[in-house]
Design an enzyme around this catalytic site. Structure first.
Site, PDB file in Angstrom:
ATOM      1  N   HIS A 173      83.854  90.321  61.352  1.00 44.85           N
ATOM      2  CA  HIS A 173      84.519  90.183  62.660  1.00 44.85           C
ATOM      3  C   HIS A 173      85.000  88.764  62.917  1.00 44.85           C
ATOM      4  O   HIS A 173      85.748  88.523  63.860  1.00 44.85           O
ATOM      5  CB  HIS A 173      83.558  90.586  63.780  1.00 44.85           C
ATOM      6  CG  HIS A 173      83.228  92.052  63.787  1.00 44.85           C
ATOM      7  ND1 HIS A 173      83.669  92.907  64.758  1.00 44.85           N
ATOM      8  CD2 HIS A 173      82.528  92.823  62.916  1.00 44.85           C
ATOM      9  CE1 HIS A 173      83.233  94.137  64.508  1.00 44.85           C
ATOM     10  NE2 HIS A 173      82.541  94.112  63.390  1.00 44.85           N
ATOM     11  N   ASP A 390      89.223  81.664  66.322  1.00 40.70           N
ATOM     12  CA  ASP A 390      88.680  82.914  66.863  1.00 40.70           C
ATOM     13  C   ASP A 390      89.076  84.054  65.930  1.00 40.70           C
ATOM     14  O   ASP A 390      90.263  84.195  65.612  1.00 40.70           O
ATOM     15  CB  ASP A 390      89.305  83.151  68.257  1.00 40.70           C
ATOM     16  CG  ASP A 390      88.366  83.871  69.214  1.00 40.70           C
ATOM     17  OD1 ASP A 390      87.554  84.666  68.729  1.00 40.70           O
ATOM     18  OD2 ASP A 390      88.480  83.639  70.435  1.00 40.70           O
TER      19      ASP A 390
HETATM   20  C1  G6P Z   1      80.713  87.585  68.083  1.00 40.47           C
HETATM   21  C2  G6P Z   1      80.185  88.120  66.768  1.00 40.47           C
HETATM   22  C3  G6P Z   1      79.253  89.307  66.990  1.00 40.47           C
HETATM   23  C4  G6P Z   1      78.182  88.942  68.004  1.00 40.47           C
HETATM   24  C5  G6P Z   1      78.829  88.459  69.308  1.00 40.47           C
HETATM   25  C6  G6P Z   1      77.801  88.028  70.357  1.00 40.47           C
HETATM   26  O1  G6P Z   1      81.619  88.466  68.635  1.00 40.47           O
HETATM   27  O2  G6P Z   1      81.245  88.461  65.897  1.00 40.47           O
HETATM   28  O3  G6P Z   1      78.645  89.688  65.778  1.00 40.47           O
HETATM   29  O4  G6P Z   1      77.328  90.027  68.247  1.00 40.47           O
HETATM   30  O5  G6P Z   1      79.655  87.354  69.002  1.00 40.47           O
HETATM   31  O6  G6P Z   1      76.935  87.077  69.839  1.00 40.47           O
HETATM   32  P1  G6P Z   1      75.365  87.310  69.774  1.00 40.47           P
HETATM   33  O7  G6P Z   1      74.858  86.130  69.016  1.00 40.47           O
HETATM   34  O8  G6P Z   1      74.903  87.320  71.207  1.00 40.47           O
HETATM   35  O9  G6P Z   1      75.095  88.608  69.089  1.00 40.47           O
END
Ligand code: G6P
Length: 487
Positions: A173, A390
């Site tokens: 992602h 991003d």
């Molecule tokens: C990004 C990453 C995700 C992640 C999200 C929130 O979008 O690509 O994998 O889950 O951030 O971050 P966190 O550390 O709270 O999971």
């Protein structure tokens, strides 16, 4: 459910489609009496995969978000959930450490300096193995497994070694960095070996896929032709155990229908009007919505906005910036520092420019429910997305999807994946503060018919490329790879 597999490798495993991600697709909610329940997490990935889960005997393997929590598998709405336990030390070393203080900054153009610690790497390997084992125990014979994101890059190869019968997809992602930056990672070969265990790896942009293939060529000596390569297990003497890896880009999107439906509700529209009234009916409302993350360019945005106030090009009362910064990774040092910097900047600007009645920047350090977010999109005139790097930026796409009346202007960093699809946005290099200032004013002053034309074109793109389209394409390609060609 399909019958329990007879394969000795997959004893007890029964799910034909398994998604694996660091976080489970549910959040814990604690009510006033202290009782806790689960609620489906917001976001496109979860809503896109929900129907696939329901129709395919699906299961989701992931972490609950808590430390030292041993949970048995459980069902919640359409999901069969298989929790993976993380100890408090592992939360520190695998999640906050290697995932978010090594890989995250490294993969985002080293905007913050990545830290390399062998203890963190060891925890990353150990936790990735636990995810692979939980998945191997969940997937039925011949099942399709879809692994998500940078926290789990070793899982594809570990899983293939445990269960060669599975079809394995991986989607990254976040950006995949250029070789010159990836090269810094002391464990670069191991990470590439981990990823290349998949049958299909998806990236957000073609450029990410190219970066990855270049790294694989350099460090594993494997060459791709038309995005495909043969990968052999270590020490293999012939091609019998090798598999074909395909690499391509699949830009992710959002749940367009859910946003449009919410935007069409009279309550949401009334709330949008109320937001403007509460702000004192300004002429122009600017909006920023981000996780509080240094990749998002929030400081650059506030700097430009502050200079425009100083120049007198924007006026408090007439113009206002709403900045929603949802709390994120709060125990990681670079995030603590960013919060201090952003709040210091906002405090200084508001102290200097606020009046009794009006504020320069309405800074909101919380997450909001979906309806309030959509109301904010409807209530605002200019969306500012100024990320320094991003993977995609779904907020930009959500803003476009919500604006069904064709109003709204989008200032969008060229360093987002979304910039490759939203070409009619006002594209900006956020490092260039003068350009950012100019384009903020251009967005504000752009004649309405021109702004509408741009918004219409962007809406055409987003409405025809939603997250279902994304997952259909990925899963179809994954299936095609495993389906023997018939002539
Ligand atoms: C990004 C990453 C995700 C992640 C999200 C929130 O979008 O690509 O994998 O889950 O951030 O971050 P966190 O550390 O709270 O999971």
């Amino acid at each position: 459910m399909c019958p329990v597999s007879e394969s000795p490798n997959s004893e007890g495993a029964q799910y034909d489609f398994v998604v694996v991600s660091n976080r489970l697709p549910v959040d814990r909610v604690v009510d006033d009496t202290g009782d806790s329940t689960w609620r489906r997490s917001p976001g496109g990935l979860v809503s896109a995969l929900a129907p696939v889960m329901a129709t395919n005997d699906g299961a989701w393997v992931g972490w609950s978000g808590g430390a030292d929590e041993s949970l048995d598998p459980f069902d919640h709405d359409v999901f069969h959930l298989v929790p993976v336990r993380l100890s408090a030390d592992e939360v520190g070393q695998f999640y906050e450490g290697f995932s978010n203080a090594t890989l995250w900054p490294l993969y985002h153009d080293v905007i913050a300096p990545p830290e390399f610690h062998r203890t963190w790497w060891n925890a990353y390997k150990k936790v990735n193995r636990r995810f692979a084992e939980a998945t191997a125990a969940t997937a039925a014979q011949g099942a399709t497994v879809w692994i998500q994101d940078y926290q789990l890059q070793l899982v594809p190869r570990m899983l293939r070694e445990l269960r060669p019968d599975l079809t394995i997809g991986f989607f990254d992602h976040i950006p995949f960095p250029p070789l010159e930056i990836f090269a810094q990672l002391p464990w670069r070969r191991a990470v590439l070996e981990g990823l290349t265990g998949a049958d299909l790896i998806g990236f957000q942009r073609p450029g990410d896929a190219q970066n990855f293939m270049r790294c694989v060529r350099r460090y594993l000596g494997v060459t791709f032709r038309h995005g495909q390569a043969r990968i052999s297990p270590e020490g293999a003497e012939n091609d019998d155990d090798a598999w074909t890896l395909k690499v391509a880009s699949y830009p992710i999107s959002i749940d367009v229908a859910a946003i449009r439906e919410m935007a069409a509700k009279p309550e949401t529209q009334e709330r949008a009007q109320e937001i403007r009234r509460e702000l004192g009916d300004p002429t122009t409302v600017f909006l920023g919505v981000d996780r509080l993350d240094y990749t998002k360019g929030i400081r650059h945005r506030i700097k430009a906005y502050g200079e425009l106030l100083e120049d007198g090009a924007l006026t408090v009362g007439e113009d206002v910036l709403i900045q929603v910064a949802s709390p994120s990774r709060e125990r990681v040092e670079s995030y603590k520092l960013l919060r201090e910097q952003v709040e210091g900047m906002v405090g200084r600007l508001n102290g200097q420019y606020d009046t009794m009645e009006h504020t320069a920047i309405r800074y909101l350090h919380h997450g909001y429910p979906f309806q309030e977010m959509v109301a904010l999109y409807l209530a605002t005139d200019v969306m500012l997305v100024t990320s320094l790097r991003d993977g995609m930026n779904l907020v930009a796409k959500e803003y476009v999807a919500a604006k069904s009346d064709g109003s709204g202007r989008l200032v969008l960093s060229e360093f987002t994946g979304a910039a490759e699809q939203l070409k009619q946005a006002i594209l900006v290099n956020p490092h260039d503060i003068d350009e950012l200032k100019e384009l903020i004013l251009l967005a504000k002053d752009m004649p309405a018919d021109q702004a509408r034309r741009r918004m219409r074109a962007m809406r055409r793109q987003v409405l025809t490329h939603d997250v279902n389209h994304w997952q259909d394409k990925f899963l179809q390609d994954l299936t095609d790879l495993k389906t023997p060609e018939t002539s």
